[in-house]
Scaffold this motif. Structure first.
Motif, mmCIF file in Angstrom:
data_model
loop_
_atom_site.group_PDB
_atom_site.id
_atom_site.type_symbol
_atom_site.label_atom_id
_atom_site.label_comp_id
_atom_site.label_asym_id
_atom_site.label_seq_id
_atom_site.Cartn_x
_atom_site.Cartn_y
_atom_site.Cartn_z
ATOM 1 N N SER A 1 -4.210 4.667 -5.253
ATOM 2 C CA SER A 1 -2.861 4.104 -5.130
ATOM 3 C C SER A 1 -2.873 2.626 -4.758
ATOM 4 O O SER A 1 -1.818 1.995 -4.713
ATOM 5 C CB SER A 1 -2.065 4.884 -4.081
ATOM 6 O OG SER A 1 -2.698 4.765 -2.823
ATOM 7 N N ARG B 1 0.834 -1.202 0.000
ATOM 8 C CA ARG B 1 0.000 0.000 0.000
ATOM 9 C C ARG B 1 0.868 1.251 0.000
ATOM 10 O O ARG B 1 1.963 1.246 0.589
ATOM 11 C CB ARG B 1 -0.867 0.059 1.257
ATOM 12 C CG ARG B 1 -1.857 -1.053 1.409
ATOM 13 C CD ARG B 1 -2.430 -1.022 2.812
ATOM 14 N NE ARG B 1 -3.120 0.219 3.096
ATOM 15 C CZ ARG B 1 -3.056 0.863 4.279
ATOM 16 N NH1 ARG B 1 -2.324 0.381 5.270
ATOM 17 N NH2 ARG B 1 -3.716 1.971 4.463
ATOM 18 N N ARG B 2 0.346 2.302 -0.590
ATOM 19 C CA ARG B 2 1.042 3.592 -0.504
ATOM 20 C C ARG B 2 0.571 4.265 0.791
ATOM 21 O O ARG B 2 -0.343 5.092 0.824
ATOM 22 C CB ARG B 2 0.756 4.466 -1.722
ATOM 23 C CG ARG B 2 1.662 5.677 -1.759
ATOM 24 C CD ARG B 2 1.872 6.199 -3.159
ATOM 25 N NE ARG B 2 2.801 7.332 -3.153
ATOM 26 C CZ ARG B 2 4.116 7.233 -3.183
ATOM 27 N NH1 ARG B 2 4.680 6.039 -3.238
ATOM 28 N NH2 ARG B 2 4.873 8.305 -3.166
ATOM 29 N N GLU C 1 4.566 7.521 1.510
ATOM 30 C CA GLU C 1 4.506 8.851 0.889
ATOM 31 C C GLU C 1 5.783 9.645 1.136
ATOM 32 O O GLU C 1 6.153 10.504 0.356
ATOM 33 C CB GLU C 1 3.323 9.653 1.463
ATOM 34 C CG GLU C 1 1.954 9.185 1.038
ATOM 35 C CD GLU C 1 1.613 9.624 -0.381
ATOM 36 O OE1 GLU C 1 2.392 10.385 -0.959
ATOM 37 O OE2 GLU C 1 0.581 9.150 -0.893
ATOM 38 N N HIS D 1 -8.969 -0.328 -5.125
ATOM 39 C CA HIS D 1 -8.642 0.466 -6.318
ATOM 40 C C HIS D 1 -9.948 0.821 -7.041
ATOM 41 O O HIS D 1 -10.855 -0.026 -7.113
ATOM 42 C CB HIS D 1 -7.717 -0.331 -7.237
ATOM 43 C CG HIS D 1 -7.196 0.474 -8.380
ATOM 44 N ND1 HIS D 1 -7.924 0.661 -9.535
ATOM 45 C CD2 HIS D 1 -6.040 1.162 -8.541
ATOM 46 C CE1 HIS D 1 -7.227 1.434 -10.355
ATOM 47 N NE2 HIS D 1 -6.066 1.744 -9.767
ATOM 48 N N HIS E 1 9.369 3.867 -3.096
ATOM 49 C CA HIS E 1 8.344 2.987 -2.517
ATOM 50 C C HIS E 1 8.223 1.763 -3.412
ATOM 51 O O HIS E 1 7.869 1.880 -4.585
ATOM 52 C CB HIS E 1 7.005 3.731 -2.428
ATOM 53 C CG HIS E 1 5.863 2.833 -2.056
ATOM 54 N ND1 HIS E 1 4.568 3.047 -2.472
ATOM 55 C CD2 HIS E 1 5.825 1.696 -1.317
ATOM 56 C CE1 HIS E 1 3.788 2.088 -2.005
ATOM 57 N NE2 HIS E 1 4.528 1.256 -1.305
ATOM 58 N N ARG F 1 -3.060 -1.330 -5.126
ATOM 59 C CA ARG F 1 -2.872 -2.301 -6.209
ATOM 60 C C ARG F 1 -4.267 -2.813 -6.622
ATOM 61 O O ARG F 1 -5.088 -3.124 -5.749
ATOM 62 C CB ARG F 1 -2.040 -3.485 -5.724
ATOM 63 C CG ARG F 1 -0.590 -3.178 -5.387
ATOM 64 C CD ARG F 1 0.073 -4.458 -4.857
ATOM 65 N NE ARG F 1 -0.054 -5.543 -5.810
ATOM 66 C CZ ARG F 1 0.888 -5.908 -6.685
ATOM 67 N NH1 ARG F 1 2.057 -5.299 -6.671
ATOM 68 N NH2 ARG F 1 0.676 -6.894 -7.534
#
Ligand code: SF4
Length: 690
Positions: A642, A197-198, A203, A609, A208, A644
């Motif tokens: 962000s 995950r972002r 961030e 997503h 990343h 997947r």
């Protein structure tokens, strides 16, 4: 109100392993300068005082009468528990009683709980929720270094690093004050975050990497391959301080970055960039946490990251290293003093004759009377009420109904018990199922020691009196032990007296606390274990000269990638992964009772997503059914660009039909017995869909 110095009692936060320094005046929190948090607190810490005044506080024992829990006196409740234990053991043997502890319990409670199980109950069936926390890192660290301490260096050392590889960790949410120690690496462009995950932490990273969940081990092999291929291995260190590199390379040679890219989704160029960045940094750290550890291959995955750290020459080098960021408040100390199924105090193995001899001498019992190893946490829960499993369980400091994997099955097993006893300060979801609930004190109402993520022993001092009617866990254990025929002096109730005994039990063990005293802690000494004498300064930095294996060298451990235990398929095409949010802690039993926190995040959500959500007919804010082979969770949809497209995320802090752990897979790591919390196959549908 202005807090004056004489009002303030120095203490530590009740929640996570950072154990931020704070002061209390009554129930008002003020931050306090302490190296781990540098005076900072997160929202959980700032609002922790509200826990002490929660209107949902239990102040009288409760005993089940049909569907109801009705008030009882302490004598009635403890007499009942002791009588039922005696009856059940008479019918089914010693192991018919199980004990389940917690990684938030103080060192004293962890110690006395393990002793209570082995001596007063004579049962081998004792384990704790730390098995769900960092047991994979503990198993891998022990293999590599001969000894596992979360961070074998002071946390503040990380502040001098120009490169940090952070794997499966999101401290910007889980322990925000930790981020100050990453500032130099962030500014130098040296923070690399590995996380599907972002996250808010990702961030802030200069790089990343978002591998498919369950493929971290392959990623570690790819980066190691790149390191060797680019001739960046610290060959002098490997030759002088380690063994076993060749066996690891025989595996990694097959994992060239382009092959790894096909499995993980992480670009080969990024794998090479990480190898180069870490190898050329002056000071660098490799740090793991739950994201990479909570897998059925978790201990091998951590071994793969440690292999990378060893090839870089980091562990045991001043200003660099490998470490695991523990999660629970006493995630470190909780695993050292004997509440773990396979261990005795001092981080000793329970099947080691010398360890049994030493601990039995301290306890004044025959070593032959001590039971052997028992079932690990999930195996214990899974066995409850079965023909060969325990018939009763005592739970201290844990809320397994929300926090254990395959939650609906765990609830069934709890229902099948002849006796469930829960000690807690509020009616947690697990306590609500109990036959007997024992109301106990909480953090600021009692003294005790904790060991934070850097192995530093801390004194959490009593700051306020508990409400009338509650007792400490130590008093509960002592009261039960006496009713089970134990001499009173064998189960002291004063924390400092328990700690004095713990020191002796740990003497000579890997986690040696024999030189730690309450007076030294009151004086503010920074004592990182081992502390083998009262004139010993403690050991903030371990492994500088040698590792804990007999030959002093660290071990490379050859490991193969094997992927998640439950791959996706047509029926369950998405990967669900779980984790924490800033406002809540673990099962949420504490933080859901604090208005500011529960208002900020009142319910479970699922991050999806936008394309995946659209394919499932879900709009932002809809309620979705998240369905796995083990159950389903109702969760509010958050479309997150962000994410997947193959992965969804749920926080695991919520009760009832919102339990993320209704979904999770209890497939166990063979070495650590860690369940695979971080990957299970699911499908999504609208709330009224199929
Ligand atoms: Fe510090 Fe953790 Fe408490 Fe937040 S929850 S204040 S990071 S100890």
């Amino acid at each position: 109100m202005t807090l004056t110095a004489e009002h303030l009692v120095p203490t530590h936060c009740p929640y996570c392993a950072l154990q931020c320094g704070m002061s209390l005046s009554g129930t008002t929190v003020a931050p306090r300068e302490f190296p781990a948090n540098g005076g900072g607190l997160c929202q959980k810490g700032w609002t922790a005082g509200s826990l002490l005044t929660t209107p949902q506080r239990l102040t009288t024992p409760l005993v089940r009468s049909g569907a109801e829990l009705v008030p009882a006196t302490w004598d009635e409740a403890l007499d009942l528990v002791a009588r039922r234990i005696t009856e059940i053991q008479a019918g089914h043997g010693r192991d018919a009683i199980a004990v389940f502890g917690g990684g938030g319990l103080t060192n004293e409670k962890s110690y006395l709980l393990g002793k209570f199980a082995r001596v007063a109950l004579g049962t081998s069936q004792v384990d704790y929720n730390g098995r769900f926390c960092m047991s994979s890192a503990a198993a891998a660290g022990t293999k590599a270094f001969g000894l596992d301490r979360g961070l074998p260096f002071p946390l503040t050392d990380i502040g001098d690093a120009d490169a940090v590889l952070l794997i499966g960790s999101n401290p910007a949410e889980t322990m925000p004050p930790f981020m100050q120690h990453l500032r130099k690496a962030i500014d130098a462009g040296g923070l690399v975050v590995v996380d599907p995950r972002r996250t808010p932490t990702a961030e802030q990273a200069s790089l990343h990497l978002a591998p498919a969940p369950g493929t971290d081990l392959a990623l570690a092999l790819g980066i190691l391959h790149a390191l060797v291929a680019e001739n960046l291995v610290d060959r002098d260190y490997v030759a002088r301080r380690t063994r076993g590199f060749e066996a690891v390379w025989r595996i990694a040679v097959r994992w060239w970055p382009e092959r790894v890219e096909r499995i993980t989704g992480v670009a080969a160029a990024d794998q090479r960039r990480v190898a180069s960045l870490l190898a050329t940094a002056r000071n660098a750290y490799v740090l793991t946490a739950r994201g990479t550890e909570q897998h059925a291959s978790g201990s091998d995955t951590v071994s793969a990251w440690i292999n990378l750290a060893l090839a870089l020459g980091l562990p045991g080098r001043a200003g660099s290293g490998y470490g695991c960021l523990t999660g629970q408040g006493n995630g470190q100390g909780g695993r050292e003093h004997g509440q773990k199924a396979d261990q005795l105090p001092g981080y000793r193995r329970i099947d080691d004759p010398a360890a049994r001899e030493h601990v039995a001498r301290v306890w004044g019992v025959d070593p032959a009377s001590l039971p052997g190893p028992g079932r690990s946490a999930y195996e214990l829960l899974d066995a409850l009420g079965t023909a060969t499993g325990p018939k009763a369980m005592l739970v201290f400091g844990s809320n397994v109904v929300v926090s254990a994997p395959r939650s609906a099955h765990v609830v069934q097993r709890l229902r099948s018990l002849d006796l469930l006893v829960v000690a807690d300060f509020v009616l947690s979801e697990t306590a609500a199922m109990a036959d007997v609930v024992l109301p106990v004190t909480q953090w600021a109402e009692e003294s005790g020691t904790m060991t934070n993520l850097e192995g530093r022993v801390l004194l959490r001092q009593k700051a306020i009196d508990p409400p009338d009617g509650v007792r400490t866990d130590l008093e509960v254990l002592s009261g039960l032990a006496r009713r089970l025929g134990q001499p009173a002096q064998r189960f002291p109730v004063r924390a400092e007296a328990v700690f004095a005994e713990l020191r002796e039990a740990s003497r000579g063990g890997l986690a040696d606390y024999s030189g730690v005293t309450y007076d030294r802690l009151r004086d503010g000494e920074a004592l990182h274990w081992p502390v083998p004498g009262t004139d010993h300064p403690g050991t903030p930095r371990m492994f500088l000269d040698s590792f804990a294996h007999p030959d002093g060298r660290a071990r490379f451990v050859p490991v193969e990638h094997r992927g998640p235990a439950e791959p996706v398929d047509d029926e369950f095409p998405l990967i669900a992964t779980t984790g924490r949010v800033l406002q809540h802690y673990q099962s949420g039993a504490q933080t859901r009772r604090i208005a500011e926190l529960s208002e900020a995040v009142p319910e479970v959500y699922v991050e999806v997503h936008p394309d995946t959500a659209a394919r499932s007919g879900l709009a932002d804010g809809d309620w979705a059914r998240v369905i796995s082979r083990r159950g389903e969770t109702a969760a509010r949809v958050r479309r997150v660009a962000s994410m997947r497209p193959d992965t969804v995320f749920l926080p695991f802090h919520f009760p009832g039909a919102q339990r993320a752990n209704l979904l999770t897979n209890p497939a166990l790591d063979p070495a650590s017995r860690m369940p695979e919390f971080k990957v299970c196959a699911v499908r999504l549908s609208p709330k009224d869909g199929a």
